[in-house]
Scaffold this motif. Structure first.
Motif, PDB file in Angstrom:
ATOM      1  N   LYS A 188     -26.303  35.220 -21.332  1.00  0.00           N
ATOM      2  CA  LYS A 188     -26.208  36.503 -20.640  1.00  0.00           C
ATOM      3  C   LYS A 188     -25.982  36.295 -19.140  1.00  0.00           C
ATOM      4  O   LYS A 188     -25.343  37.119 -18.484  1.00  0.00           O
ATOM      5  N   ALA A 189     -26.502  35.193 -18.616  1.00  0.00           N
ATOM      6  CA  ALA A 189     -26.318  34.888 -17.198  1.00  0.00           C
ATOM      7  C   ALA A 189     -24.996  34.175 -16.941  1.00  0.00           C
ATOM      8  O   ALA A 189     -24.448  34.240 -15.845  1.00  0.00           O
ATOM      9  N   GLY A 190     -24.482  33.495 -17.953  1.00  0.00           N
ATOM     10  CA  GLY A 190     -23.216  32.770 -17.806  1.00  0.00           C
ATOM     11  C   GLY A 190     -22.935  31.929 -19.038  1.00  0.00           C
ATOM     12  O   GLY A 190     -23.657  30.963 -19.303  1.00  0.00           O
ATOM     13  N   LYS A 191     -21.895  32.289 -19.788  1.00  0.00           N
ATOM     14  CA  LYS A 191     -21.614  31.586 -21.043  1.00  0.00           C
ATOM     15  C   LYS A 191     -21.229  30.130 -20.828  1.00  0.00           C
ATOM     16  O   LYS A 191     -21.671  29.238 -21.550  1.00  0.00           O
ATOM     17  N   HIS A 192     -20.389  29.893 -19.834  1.00  0.00           N
ATOM     18  CA  HIS A 192     -19.910  28.520 -19.630  1.00  0.00           C
ATOM     19  C   HIS A 192     -21.029  27.619 -19.109  1.00  0.00           C
ATOM     20  O   HIS A 192     -21.109  26.444 -19.498  1.00  0.00           O
TER      21      HIS A 192
END
Length: 442
Positions: A188-192
């Motif tokens: 949710k904060a950053g997929k990568h």
């Protein structure tokens, strides 16, 4: 061998003569049950029997701790084992080993990822490598950091790293469901960023599975479960590179940077095709201005030596000698340039170019080298590729054999960028570094 019926007073009153090493008292009711005493030791119940034609003796326990009926029952149990063809000593050893294993299993059940993680950082290593590279080690530490410290840039406190929540998890509880739940929260904060953290954690699980101390409790493939893999972002290979028409704008934007060291560094990346960390670690001792050679710390081998081309040599000579590093920095802990992404972004914005990464400059060198007419093998050798990593493979060339090809590439890049440079004068020891803007104003 005299026998008497064991009673509490008889057992308590039996002693060993001072001139003997040990004395025995045997029970009349239970075959094989005895009491052994020594001049100084505590009395102990023992069992003595015959197993496969040989006498054996097994200690039952402290006579002050065992009740006589319990000792008699234990002696009968040991005799039954012999009657069944089993060695009571082996049975006792198995029971002890099982108990030890049980206690070790309980201990391992309580071991958390955080208990093992510092050992992994200290002793772990990538495949076929002796140790972590400093940058990757720093990334591992950052990914698992607790956060809550003042930001180096900007205001506020740092967030916990993506791997930090996993540190409290017992190793035995690291399974598909736990990792899927963790990944969904971090994504949710950053997929990568979450995907990269997962790849790092997979390496940790592989390392644990190769250690006997943790192998029994760790699930090596927990991070490869289909429920996790199917939600990972697509791993698209970057293909960003400078187009020929973009070279003048990019070069001009880099020249205008207020940080001269970063400006030279970025142009040197394009002119050599080196990896960013390789070039950032370059020391003045690695440059041979007399014989025009450059020795770079290689990712594949220990080092590689390439020609120092005319323009690059004069460009590097414009840098101040602050310390041992060519691309020195007084604000970096390492003493050398660390991260030029912000500077590069300014140059890209000035040139109106989108999506070009620092590594894209390395790809640009390769493509521009092909356009200049240099052989693929020469380009690959300068860039530090293994011969087997290229489509055609190549036979390594000497520095002198590489020189005309790297000079050809440099000349092509400067021409495309519109940078004036007198190569003929450079061969005679002259030649000046002139900016695009100086050329325009002239």
């Amino acid at each position: 061998m005299a026998k008497i019926s064991f009673t509490a007073p008889r057992v308590a009153g039996f002693t060993c003569p001072s001139d003997r090493g040990q004395a025995f008292l045997w029970d009349a009711k239970t075959p094989g049950l005895g009491l052994r005493v020594t001049p100084r030791g505590a009395p102990a119940f023992i069992f003595q029997g015959v197993y496969q034609g040989k006498s054996l003796r097994v200690t039952i326990g402290d006579a002050t701790a065992w009740r006589i009926p319990d000792a008699q029952a234990k002696a009968r149990e040991l005799q039954r084992l012999i009657d069944e063809g089993r060695d009571p000593r082996a049975v006792k050893a198995e029971a002890i080993a099982k108990d030890v294993a049980q206690r070790e299993a309980e201990r391992l059940e309580a071991v958390t990822v955080g208990d093992v993680w510092p050992t992994y950082l200290a002793e772990g290593s990538p495949k076929r490598r002796a140790a972590w590279k400093p940058r990757y080690r720093a990334d591992l530490e950052a990914m698992s950091a607790a956060g809550g410290v003042a930001k180096k840039r900007g205001k506020g406190l740092t967030r916990p790293g993506p791997l930090y929540p996993l540190l409290a998890l017992p190793l035995a509880d690291v399974n598909e469901d736990a990792l899927k739940s963790w990944y969904d929260r971090e994504a949710k904060a950053g997929k990568h960023q979450a995907a990269r953290a997962l790849m790092m954690f997979r390496g940790f699980l592989r390392w644990c599975s190769a250690r006997p101390a943790y192998r029994s409790v760790v699930d090596r493939d927990a991070g490869k479960a289909a429920s996790i893999v199917e939600v990972l972002p697509a791993n698209t290979r970057r293909t960003d590179a400078l187009e020929g028409a973009q070279l003048p704008g990019w070069w001009g934007g880099v020249e205008e940077l207020g940080n001269h060291t970063a400006s030279v560094y970025l142009r040197a990346l394009l002119l050599t095709g080196a990896r960013r960390e390789e070039l950032a670690a370059l020391r003045w001792a690695d440059i041979d201005f007399r014989w025009k050679k450059l020795t770079i710390a290689d990712k594949v081998d220990a080092t590689r030596t390439i020609p120092l081309t005319p323009y690059l040599g004069r460009l590097l000579a414009t840098l101040p000698r602050v310390n041992d590093f060519v691309f020195a920095s007084t604000s970096s802990k390492t003493g050398r340039i660390a991260d030029t992404r912000a500077s590069h972004s300014k140059a890209l914005e000035s040139a109106g170019i989108d999506g070009l990464t620092i590594h894209g400059l390395r790809r640009s060198f390769s493509l521009l080298g092909e356009a200049a007419g240099a052989p693929a093998g020469a380009i690959a050798q300068v860039m530090g590729h293994k011969p087997s990593a290229t489509a055609e493979g190549y036979r390594p060339r000497s520095v002198d054999a590489l020189r005309p090809f790297l000079s050809l590439i440099e000349r092509h890049i400067l021409e495309k960028a519109g940078v004036p440079f007198d190569f003929e004068a450079a061969e005679q020891g002259g030649g000046k570094v002139v900016s695009i803007h100086q050329k325009k104003s002239a």
